[in-house]
Enzyme design. Sequence first.
Site, PDB file in Angstrom:
ATOM      1  N   ASP A  98       0.837  -1.201   0.000  1.00  0.00           N
ATOM      2  CA  ASP A  98       0.000   0.000   0.000  1.00  0.00           C
ATOM      3  C   ASP A  98       0.870   1.249   0.000  1.00  0.00           C
ATOM      4  O   ASP A  98       2.006   1.248   0.480  1.00  0.00           O
ATOM      5  CB  ASP A  98      -0.968   0.007   1.180  1.00  0.00           C
ATOM      6  CG  ASP A  98      -0.281   0.013   2.532  1.00  0.00           C
ATOM      7  OD1 ASP A  98       0.682  -0.757   2.702  1.00  0.00           O
ATOM      8  OD2 ASP A  98      -0.689   0.781   3.431  1.00  0.00           O
ATOM      9  N   GLU A 116      -0.344  -0.609   5.878  1.00  0.00           N
ATOM     10  CA  GLU A 116       0.758  -0.097   6.694  1.00  0.00           C
ATOM     11  C   GLU A 116       0.750   1.421   6.793  1.00  0.00           C
ATOM     12  O   GLU A 116       1.067   1.983   7.830  1.00  0.00           O
ATOM     13  CB  GLU A 116       2.097  -0.565   6.113  1.00  0.00           C
ATOM     14  CG  GLU A 116       3.292  -0.386   7.041  1.00  0.00           C
ATOM     15  CD  GLU A 116       3.989   0.974   6.911  1.00  0.00           C
ATOM     16  OE1 GLU A 116       4.883   1.265   7.743  1.00  0.00           O
ATOM     17  OE2 GLU A 116       3.649   1.747   5.992  1.00  0.00           O
TER      18      GLU A 116
END
Length: 377
Positions: free
Chosen positions: A71, A137
């Site tokens: 991500d 994250e």
Amino acid sequence: MNVLDLSTKLISFKSISPNSSGSLEFIDGFLKKNKFKCELLEFGEKKKVKNLYAYIKCGEGPNLCFAGHTDVVPPGSDKEWSSPPFSATIKNGVLYGRGASDMKTAIASFIFSSIKFIERKKLNFNGTISFLLTADEEGEADFGTKKVVEWIKKKNHKIDFCLVGEPTNPNKLGEMVKVGRRGSLNGKLIITGSQGHVAYPEKCNNPIEYLIKVCNRLVKPFDNGSKLFQPTKLVITSIDVGNDITNLIPNEASLKFNVRFNDQFKSEDIIKIIKDRINEEKVKYKLNVKVSGESFFNYSEKLTDSLTKAIKSVTNKEPELSTSGGTSDARFISKICPVIEFGIVGKTMHKINENVRVADLESLTKIYLNFLNNFFE
């Protein structure tokens, strides 16, 4: 497919946190073709977040895990980029794209290095190589690595050592390895007074005046640092009263802050100090605190020596062993095994025109390959 091909493919996924957008699914398929056993995992409440745990076992030796996240943060306006942020572009030996630095190229690098290592060894090494990857994250990180670690413990998939591929180098590849991280917590403080007319302040209780005094107390030093960590620091990030009226004393004033704390404190110690400092002003208040992670230093000589030797052999640099910087998913992994962090240069992470040098990407791949050789020799 080489490491540059794999990097550009991963950048093409518009995986804005906490969305995989096909990135982890692609890696899952890629690893299965290379004989890895894979588990695509989903955690979450209203919206499911994707994660991936993959491994290949070649003996009863240690499980060495590479961890990372696909991500990325939002790219901002595409117009400000010199090329489309999710269409990897190479100009003058530099690879541009969102995630080029943080941290899709590191994922490509350690996957490619691991496959190359396994092929050279012809599955003849004593241990396990695994990957722990998440799409959660950059945001709250509640349903990413944190949940995968819980799943690993529940399933008895023991990880012995871990390398997280965060962009640890400030300017040049090989400068810095992270061997620990400071803890982090965020707080919101609301001080309540009594509303009234500015012409009659004696009839009011102005919360802003108390807030200023509290601010001065909160930012006082906590300590002088330790052998491995910087001093604990509270940083005020927002002050707000929500008042657009010029002749009104507001009823409430709010403050937001972050504390990065070292190994001399647990989060509960920091919270107590903060409350004690607020209470010194005898104000009416509400305090909400969210702990992002505790400080950790989970040292392994085997892990550190294997990596630093690999870095020196490729870059001729002796890396600094550091605990500086922000938080990472290493804070969750440190609860189950020794963990170290090393990746690409982080100078442009989260910025417009995020980029890495192609030569650095190739060197990082060599470092990871040498690291594997050192670790399993």
